[in-house]
Design a protein around this motif. Structure first.
Motif, short mmCIF file in Angstrom:
data_model
loop_
_atom_site.label_atom_id
_atom_site.label_comp_id
_atom_site.label_asym_id
_atom_site.label_seq_id
_atom_site.Cartn_x
_atom_site.Cartn_y
_atom_site.Cartn_z
N GLY A 205 9.77 11.91 -2.25
CA GLY A 205 11.47 11.94 -1.19
C GLY A 205 12.69 11.08 -3.28
N ILE A 206 11.20 11.98 -4.40
CA ILE A 206 12.42 11.34 -4.93
C ILE A 206 12.42 13.05 -6.38
CG2 ILE A 206 11.96 10.17 -7.74
CD1 ILE A 206 10.36 8.12 -5.75
N GLU A 207 13.39 12.93 -6.74
CA GLU A 207 14.16 14.35 -7.58
C GLU A 207 13.41 14.34 -8.91
OE1 GLU A 207 17.78 16.45 -9.02
OE2 GLU A 207 17.89 15.65 -7.26
N TRP A 208 12.60 14.96 -9.58
CA TRP A 208 12.02 14.82 -11.34
C TRP A 208 13.51 14.74 -11.93
CZ3 TRP A 208 8.15 12.36 -12.64
CH2 TRP A 208 7.33 12.08 -12.26
N ASP A 209 14.35 14.56 -12.69
CA ASP A 209 15.73 14.26 -13.39
C ASP A 209 14.89 13.51 -14.93
OD1 ASP A 209 15.61 11.88 -13.00
OD2 ASP A 209 17.46 11.76 -11.67
N ARG A 210 15.58 13.82 -15.88
CA ARG A 210 15.30 12.98 -17.42
C ARG A 210 14.68 11.77 -16.92
NH1 ARG A 210 19.70 14.93 -21.05
NH2 ARG A 210 18.63 16.89 -21.64
N ARG A 211 16.33 11.24 -16.52
CA ARG A 211 15.06 9.54 -15.82
C ARG A 211 13.98 9.43 -15.31
NH1 ARG A 211 16.79 5.82 -11.15
NH2 ARG A 211 15.88 4.46 -11.94
N ALA A 212 13.42 9.95 -14.87
CA ALA A 212 12.21 10.01 -14.30
C ALA A 212 11.44 10.66 -14.92
CB ALA A 212 11.94 10.68 -12.97
N TYR A 213 11.18 11.81 -15.65
CA TYR A 213 10.23 12.04 -16.70
C TYR A 213 10.27 11.28 -17.88
CZ TYR A 213 10.13 17.03 -14.82
OH TYR A 213 9.61 17.69 -13.44
N THR A 214 11.37 10.77 -18.49
CA THR A 214 11.62 10.00 -19.54
C THR A 214 11.25 8.61 -18.60
OG1 THR A 214 13.44 10.79 -19.86
CG2 THR A 214 12.96 8.41 -20.73
N LEU B 90 6.26 6.98 -8.39
CA LEU B 90 6.59 7.81 -7.90
C LEU B 90 6.96 6.54 -6.52
CD1 LEU B 90 5.92 11.70 -7.16
CD2 LEU B 90 8.47 10.23 -7.68
N HIS B 91 5.60 5.95 -6.25
CA HIS B 91 5.17 5.27 -5.14
C HIS B 91 6.40 3.91 -5.28
CE1 HIS B 91 4.49 2.38 -2.00
NE2 HIS B 91 3.87 1.57 -2.85
N THR C 99 0.91 -1.17 0.17
CA THR C 99 0.00 -0.01 0.21
C THR C 99 0.91 1.00 -0.01
OG1 THR C 99 -0.13 -0.55 2.45
CG2 THR C 99 -1.67 -1.21 1.04
N ASP C 100 0.45 2.15 -0.47
CA ASP C 100 0.53 3.65 -0.30
C ASP C 100 0.92 4.92 0.36
OD1 ASP C 100 2.20 6.18 -1.37
OD2 ASP C 100 1.41 5.83 -3.22
N PRO C 101 1.31 5.14 1.67
CA PRO C 101 0.88 6.01 2.53
C PRO C 101 0.89 7.19 1.71
CG PRO C 101 3.34 4.39 3.57
CD PRO C 101 3.12 4.17 1.97
N LYS C 102 1.75 7.42 1.12
CA LYS C 102 1.36 8.58 1.23
C LYS C 102 0.22 9.56 0.17
CE LYS C 102 6.66 9.42 1.84
NZ LYS C 102 6.24 10.05 2.81
#
Length: 173
Positions: A63-72, A130-131, A13-16
């Motif tokens: 707690g995750i930074e959006w970088d090129r990898r994340a957007y892709t 993100l989860h 489950t996603d607590p956030k």
């Protein structure tokens, strides 16, 4: 039921998620409001800026930074074709604002509803992404499903809101 699901292997489950919901809804509403401006392109710029801010806030929450990898990864999971269709549809709605009378009313309302729906769906897909990333897993199909489900839900909410407003307008003396 949640306890039974949680017992399944791989299910977490996603607590956030509860904290993410007002971020997503607030930004979706802001995107719709930004698109009520009857000036073409202004709404698209406002919606894009609001979506970027929403993704940033969600990233900080998880707690995750959006970088090129994340957007892709997010774009690939949603589907490049889906992203292109949505962008084209938003562009057409922006151009509809150029039409005298119709564009300033129906075109603007359609753009606002679309900006709300796309921002809401993007937020829900981002939460799913993100989860998973926090857990070190990748569920591209789940992200795409979250996006599509949220898009349908958002258009349903927008339609219900429009119908309620029309009904309220009809019942006024």
């Amino acid at each position: 039921m949640l306890a039974a699901l949680a017992a399944m292997p791989g299910f977490k489950t996603d607590p956030k998620a509860r904290q993410a919901d007002p971020i997503v809804m607030g930004h979706a509403m802001a995107a719709a409001g930004g698109d009520l401006v009857p000036i073409p392109v202004a709404g698209a710029i406002a919606a894009s800026t609001i979506q970027a801010r929403m993704l940033g806030r969600l990233g900080r929450l998880y707690g995750i930074e959006w970088d090129r990898r994340a957007y892709t990864e997010l774009t690939a999971a949603i589907g490049a074709g889906t992203v292109a269709r949505v962008a084209a549809g938003l562009g057409l709605r922006q151009l509809a604002k150029l039409l005298p009378v119709y564009g300033q009313t129906a075109g603007t309302a359609a753009s606002a509803a679309a900006s709300f729906a796309v921002t809401y769906a993007l937020g829900k897909a981002a939460v799913h992404y993100l989860h998973g990333r926090r857990l070190g897993t990748s569920d591209r199909a789940g992200i795409a499903e979250a996006y599509q489900k949220a898009l349908r839900e958002a258009f349903r909410m927008a339609r219900e809101r429009k119908e309620a407003a029309a009904h309220q307008h009809e019942t006024r003396p």
